[in-house]
Design a protein around this motif. Structure first.
Motif, PDB file in Angstrom:
ATOM      1  N   ALA A   1      38.716  56.244  59.709  1.00 60.98           N
ATOM      2  CA  ALA A   1      38.751  55.294  60.485  1.00 60.98           C
ATOM      3  C   ALA A   1      39.259  54.164  59.607  1.00 60.98           C
ATOM      4  CB  ALA A   1      37.492  54.765  61.100  1.00 60.98           C
ATOM      5  N   LYS A   2      39.037  53.595  58.374  1.00 59.72           N
ATOM      6  CA  LYS A   2      39.537  52.424  57.677  1.00 59.72           C
ATOM      7  C   LYS A   2      40.679  52.627  57.177  1.00 59.72           C
ATOM      8  CE  LYS A   2      38.823  50.147  53.084  1.00 59.72           C
ATOM      9  NZ  LYS A   2      38.676  48.710  53.722  1.00 59.72           N
TER      10      LYS A   2
ATOM     11  N   GLU B   1      43.014  54.853  58.963  1.00 59.74           N
ATOM     12  CA  GLU B   1      43.884  55.281  59.764  1.00 59.74           C
ATOM     13  C   GLU B   1      44.420  56.767  59.642  1.00 59.74           C
ATOM     14  OE1 GLU B   1      46.450  52.183  60.973  1.00 59.74           O
ATOM     15  OE2 GLU B   1      44.671  51.246  62.058  1.00 59.74           O
TER      16      GLU B   1
ATOM     17  N   ASP C   1      43.918  59.598  60.679  1.00 58.34           N
ATOM     18  CA  ASP C   1      44.094  60.588  61.673  1.00 58.34           C
ATOM     19  C   ASP C   1      45.080  59.837  62.757  1.00 58.34           C
ATOM     20  OD1 ASP C   1      42.565  58.554  62.746  1.00 58.34           O
ATOM     21  OD2 ASP C   1      41.158  59.899  63.826  1.00 58.34           O
ATOM     22  N   ALA C   2      45.875  58.908  62.267  1.00 56.96           N
ATOM     23  CA  ALA C   2      46.890  58.452  63.264  1.00 56.96           C
ATOM     24  C   ALA C   2      48.121  59.534  63.856  1.00 56.96           C
ATOM     25  CB  ALA C   2      47.486  57.287  62.259  1.00 56.96           C
TER      26      ALA C   2
END
Length: 544
Positions: free
Chosen positions: A194-195, A197, A199-200
């Motif tokens: 998440a931090k 990104e 998996d963008a």
């Protein structure tokens, strides 16, 4: 404490990273300080896998592994694959119609927990420091936002977080590079994705929950090396997908289990109870009857494959193995792929550190090295396997996979971008599922199962299952989904209780938790976050 490299998680990926790193350092006469932290009470305590192990990565890491006593002793002698039509009938799939990835010639039935214990011994002999019972509870970031290490959890806190007489503060382990190999749905890996990104550019990740038992069976029924896989009943009755396995290991033991894909939509479905009734099918029961169940466990599986792989490097860190999702679901195998991801990481790290790298950088060269490895080639070759089954079902999806794996590679990529947790339908739109009571012979209840997992957590400690909003279980999930946590958890952690006045209460029995992470994945509100409990807590799996 400062190290060159800190590795989070003593599973196949983390230990392979450590071993390969130190092999290179010792060959070059270079000193490296490498440590591995493991949340289990011992290495292997929290490791759960089927497992049929493909030795390809092990052959590269330790070519003489047989002489070194690696615990891979039972080679696969026969594959049998079935489609279960109902609770009595099964159709055997001819080997010629089975995707090549499901063939196990040259593979071994083994305990990945025991393999991890053996890898830890090799790592220590090479000079790696291993700290079991020390969970990595949080990430330490540097001034520039880079990963600078991890902190282990405080010990000796009560439920409110106050210090008890046994209080011992955690340690900060700082490193030039920190390697995250926590297994499926690692809570620090989740934070990093998440931090940064990561998996963008990736498809939605997909998961299953694997529930497994170890049985002592009648020697007359034991066939060392026999591997059974199957799909269909009972999951199809509830609109779910997945499949069972039964492996004949050594010493008159078999491992039997069921993988339930976590994209199912019926909130009444219970993966645990599906597994219990699956064992009553004559195909499975014939081996288990007159036997004795000796161990139980459950673990989520990251199965999105190539399409769902995140970027695996970020400033100061790498994300590897099942933490990133390197399992090849077309083979139902993740051990050799996790190991290879660690070995590629070790070679990338050693090259950087040998060139005077002081740490904190984004080792994008890992991505290039990964793409040039057989691991990437293997995962890319199997990229359509899971999406085909999800989108087209067992029959049509299976036929597409047969073509893709056995005849020619499909010139396109099938996508499945629907998150598993978002698939759940309101309870009012789904059929109720009535599960038979366990008979105590082939099928069992959750309390007796958790007992066999040797799960233990220190009394009076902060709950490691965090709710973002305490009102959601009763105010939202109960009304809309009949609070599915009561059923998707395979350890009886979550309960909805009612007092004499009709008041309902959502209770979390965190002491039952076997660390499978299913709740973190499947909760439809994404309201539950699994974090590490006090050091050494959780299951203690023998030979699993």
């Amino acid at each position: 404490m400062e190290f060159d490299v800190v590795i989070v998680g003593a599973g196949p990926a983390g230990l392979s990273t450590a071993c390969r790193l130190m092999q290179q350092a010792n060959e070059a006469g270079q000193e490296l300080m490498v440590c591995v932290v493991e949340k289990g009470s011992e290495v292997g305590a929290h490791i759960l896998s089927g497992a049929v192990v493909e030795p390809r990565a092990l052959n590269e890491l330790f070519p003489n592994w047989k002489d070194l006593g690696a615990p891979l002793k039972t080679e696969v002698t026969e594959d049998q694959i079935y489609l279960l039509k109902d609770d009595q009938k099964a159709t055997k799939i001819p080997n010629g119609l089975v995707p090549k990835t499901m063939h196990n010639d040259g593979n071994y039935i083994a305990s990945v927990g025991n393999l991890s214990r053996w890898l830890a011994e090799q790592a220590e002999q090479l000079g790696v420091e291993i700290f079991p019972g020390f969970p990595a509870s949080h990430i330490i970031y540097g001034d520039a936002g880079q990963v600078a290490g991890i902190g282990t959890g405080d010990m000796g806190l009560d439920e409110e977080g106050n210090q008890k007489d046994t209080y011992m503060p955690g340690m900060d382990l700082l490193a030039k590079y920190t390697i995250f190999t926590e297994g499926c749905r690692g809570h620090l890996g989740k934070e990093l994705i998440a931090k940064f990104e990561l998996d963008a550019d990736a498809d939605a990740q997909h998961y299953g929950v694997g529930i497994k038992e170890l049985w002592d069976i009648d020697p007359a029924k034991h066939q060392p090396g026999l591997v059974l896989h199957g799909a269909g009943w009972p999951l199809t009755e509830g609109g779910a997908s997945g499949g069972f396995f039964l492996y004949h290991a050594e010493d008159n033991q078999v491992t039997v289990g069921l993988i339930t894909d976590l994209n199912y939509d019926n909130p009444h479905l219970s993966p645990f109870d599906e597994f219990q009734r699956m064992k009553h099918h004559p195909l499975v029961a014939e081996y288990l009857e007159d036997g004795k169940r000796v161990s139980y466990g459950a673990r989520a599986i990251t199965k999105g494959g190539y399409n769902a792989l995140p970027k695996m490097s970020m400033p100061g860190a790498l994300l590897l193995g099942c933490d990133a999702g390197t399992l090849n679901f077309a083979k139902i195998k993740g051990t050799h792929t996790a190991m290879k991801s660690g070995m590629v990481a070790a070679e990338t790290l050693f090259q950087a550190l040998s060139n005077g790298d002081e740490g904190g950088n984004d080792l994008t060269s890992y991505g290039d090295n990964f793409k040039n490895s057989w691991l990437c080639e293997e995962l890319h070759r199997s990229r359509n396997f899971g999406p085909a089954l999800h989108k087209y079902g067992t029959i049509i999806g299976g036929a597409l996979n047969f073509i893709d794996q056995n005849i020619f590679s499909l010139p396109f990529t099938i996508r499945d971008n629907h998150a598993d947790y978002a698939q759940m339908k309101p309870a009012s739109e789904c059929n109720m599922i009535s599960y038979p009571k366990p008979d105590g012979v082939l099928s069992f209840d959750k309390p007796s199962s958790v007992f066999l997992s040797n799960t233990n957590h220190e009394e009076s400690q902060p709950c490691h299952l965090k709710l973002t909003d305490n009102s959601i279980p009763l105010g939202q999930n109960l009304q809309k989904f009949n609070e599915p946590a009561q059923r998707y958890c395979p350890a009886g952690v979550y309960e909805v209780l009612e007092d004499e006045n009709g008041e309902k209460q959502f209770q979390i029995n965190s002491q039952n938790c076997v660390h499978c992470k299913t709740c973190d994945i499947k909760d439809p509100a994404q309201n539950i976050t699994w974090v590490t409990p006090e050091g050494g807590g959780g299951p203690n799996y023998p030979n699993m």
